[in-house]
Design an enzyme around this catalytic site. Structure first.
Site, PDB file in Angstrom:
ATOM      1  N   ARG A 238      65.952 -46.906  -1.384  1.00  0.00           N
ATOM      2  CA  ARG A 238      66.727 -47.976  -0.759  1.00  0.00           C
ATOM      3  C   ARG A 238      68.106 -47.462  -0.386  1.00  0.00           C
ATOM      4  O   ARG A 238      68.703 -46.649  -1.092  1.00  0.00           O
ATOM      5  CB  ARG A 238      66.898 -49.159  -1.714  1.00  0.00           C
ATOM      6  CG  ARG A 238      65.691 -50.083  -1.823  1.00  0.00           C
ATOM      7  CD  ARG A 238      65.500 -50.913  -0.556  1.00  0.00           C
ATOM      8  NE  ARG A 238      64.455 -51.903  -0.723  1.00  0.00           N
ATOM      9  CZ  ARG A 238      63.183 -51.703  -0.427  1.00  0.00           C
ATOM     10  NH1 ARG A 238      62.799 -50.514   0.015  1.00  0.00           N
ATOM     11  NH2 ARG A 238      62.288 -52.671  -0.571  1.00  0.00           N
ATOM     12  N   GLU A 267      71.369 -50.720   6.960  1.00  0.00           N
ATOM     13  CA  GLU A 267      70.390 -50.454   8.018  1.00  0.00           C
ATOM     14  C   GLU A 267      69.962 -51.771   8.696  1.00  0.00           C
ATOM     15  O   GLU A 267      69.967 -52.823   8.053  1.00  0.00           O
ATOM     16  CB  GLU A 267      69.170 -49.717   7.446  1.00  0.00           C
ATOM     17  CG  GLU A 267      68.423 -50.459   6.369  1.00  0.00           C
ATOM     18  CD  GLU A 267      67.291 -49.622   5.779  1.00  0.00           C
ATOM     19  OE1 GLU A 267      66.158 -50.144   5.754  1.00  0.00           O
ATOM     20  OE2 GLU A 267      67.518 -48.479   5.342  1.00  0.00           O
ATOM     21  N   HIS A 285      63.290 -45.797   7.836  1.00  0.00           N
ATOM     22  CA  HIS A 285      62.664 -46.583   6.778  1.00  0.00           C
ATOM     23  C   HIS A 285      61.152 -46.695   6.992  1.00  0.00           C
ATOM     24  O   HIS A 285      60.594 -47.784   7.119  1.00  0.00           O
ATOM     25  CB  HIS A 285      63.289 -47.976   6.693  1.00  0.00           C
ATOM     26  CG  HIS A 285      63.154 -48.595   5.323  1.00  0.00           C
ATOM     27  ND1 HIS A 285      64.128 -49.368   4.752  1.00  0.00           N
ATOM     28  CD2 HIS A 285      62.145 -48.545   4.416  1.00  0.00           C
ATOM     29  CE1 HIS A 285      63.738 -49.785   3.559  1.00  0.00           C
ATOM     30  NE2 HIS A 285      62.519 -49.292   3.340  1.00  0.00           N
TER      31      HIS A 285
END
Length: 326
Positions: A238, A267, A285
């Site tokens: 994360r 993000e 991601h």
């Protein structure tokens, strides 16, 4: 009467088909993210919410959804959800552990290999037409095999990464909030280290812990300074567990060799300083982004939601204090 649910992002047709057997479904198959206000309006009369890690489920949203009974996150992490506020309202929160462990571990290794062997740099070099021939000292990288791998966060995904490391004859050390069982250490040939010991001894440091206030900026300028100058940092968990600004400075100044990142603070926005660096591999991601895994995640979230609304005991309940009988 079937419970009414909202799905915030596009999912697969088989997920919709399953949910429609049990619920009245409001699905955002156009995949245009809802604003907080738009989502609040859609939830006004809904019983369930199936959401993504990009959706913020906080007290304000819950206040606009008086009928809401369950929130199913299509992710393992749930830092986008105020679980405390949900629990206070009796709203069950679920996540999707297990189904994405191997895919995420694969991505962590892809980042390690790409960073160590400078894959994104050399591809750009070829695409620009700059390759004129072979040279002995051309594009020297570092070996992954027989290197020391330090894993911070030895849960399911961390263990899957350690399992893969054995195929590369790596020495595996790890740090965790609590030491894992001796049987797991033996099976993975992994040794426990303090945080400082792990940072000092590892050629590769892979982060695989949940994001929380306790892990915010766990890797900051001080932690980076404790790493080997030739070490490589991988974040496949994360954004926020690394101080991105501090990492950029460390990469600029040779404090560490390189980094491979699948996640970022804030993000999809990212610190533009990363784009100026050659010694960082960037991914948007995609840790769990294989078709099979994303299908499994969506279906697991759907089954969690149906169980919460109809069966009362979803298999992946986060706030387990809401289980019947608790």
């Amino acid at each position: 009467m079937k419970p009414r649910i909202t799905i915030t992002r596009e999912v697969f047709d088989d997920t919709i088909d399953f949910l429609q057997q049990h619920c009245e479904v409001d699905a955002n198959q156009a995949d245009q993210p809802y604003t907080p206000q738009a989502l609040a309006e859609r939830l006004a009369g809904q019983d369930g919410l199936m959401c993504a890690l990009t959706d913020k489920v906080d007290a304000a949203l819950l206040g606009a959804a008086p009928r809401l009974k369950a929130v199913a996150n299509i992710a393992v992490g749930y830092n986008n959800i105020d679980v405390t506020a949900c629990t206070a309202r009796g709203i069950q929160v679920t996540n999707t552990p297990g189904v994405l462990d191997d895919s995420t571990a694969d991505l962590a290794f892809a980042l390690m290999l790409a960073t160590a062997r400078r894959v994104t740099e050399v591809e750009a070099y070829i695409r620009k037409g700059e390759w004129t021939g072979w040279k002995l000292k051309q594009w020297l990288g570092v070996d992954v095999h027989h290197a020391t791998l330090g894993i911070i966060g030895m849960g399911r995904i961390g263990q899957a990464i350690a399992k893969r490391a054995r195929g590369f004859d790596m020495k595996v050390i790890y740090h965790n909030r609590s030491r894992v069982a001796a049987e797991i250490e033996q099976r993975l040939d992994a040794a426990y280290r303090s945080m400082d010991e792990l940072l000092a001894q590892s050629d590769f440091v892979v982060l695989q812990m949940p994001y929380s206030p306790d892990t915010h900026h766990l890797i900051d300028a001080k932690a980076l300074a404790k790493m080997k100058p030739g070490a490589i940092l991988i974040n496949s968990t994360r954004g926020g567990v690394i101080d991105d600004a501090a990492l950029i400075e460390a990469l600029k100044n040779g404090v560490i060799r390189a980094a491979g990142l699948d996640v970022f603070e804030g993000e999809p926005k990212l610190n533009p300083g990363f784009l100026e660096l050659k010694n960082v591999v960037l991914a948007p991601h995609i840790g769990s982004s294989t078709e099979a895994t994303r299908r499994a995640m969506a279906m697991l979230a759907a089954k969690n939601l149906v169980a919460a609304l109809i069966g009362g005991a979803p298999p992946n309940l986060v706030n387990r204090e809401l289980l019947p009988g608790k």
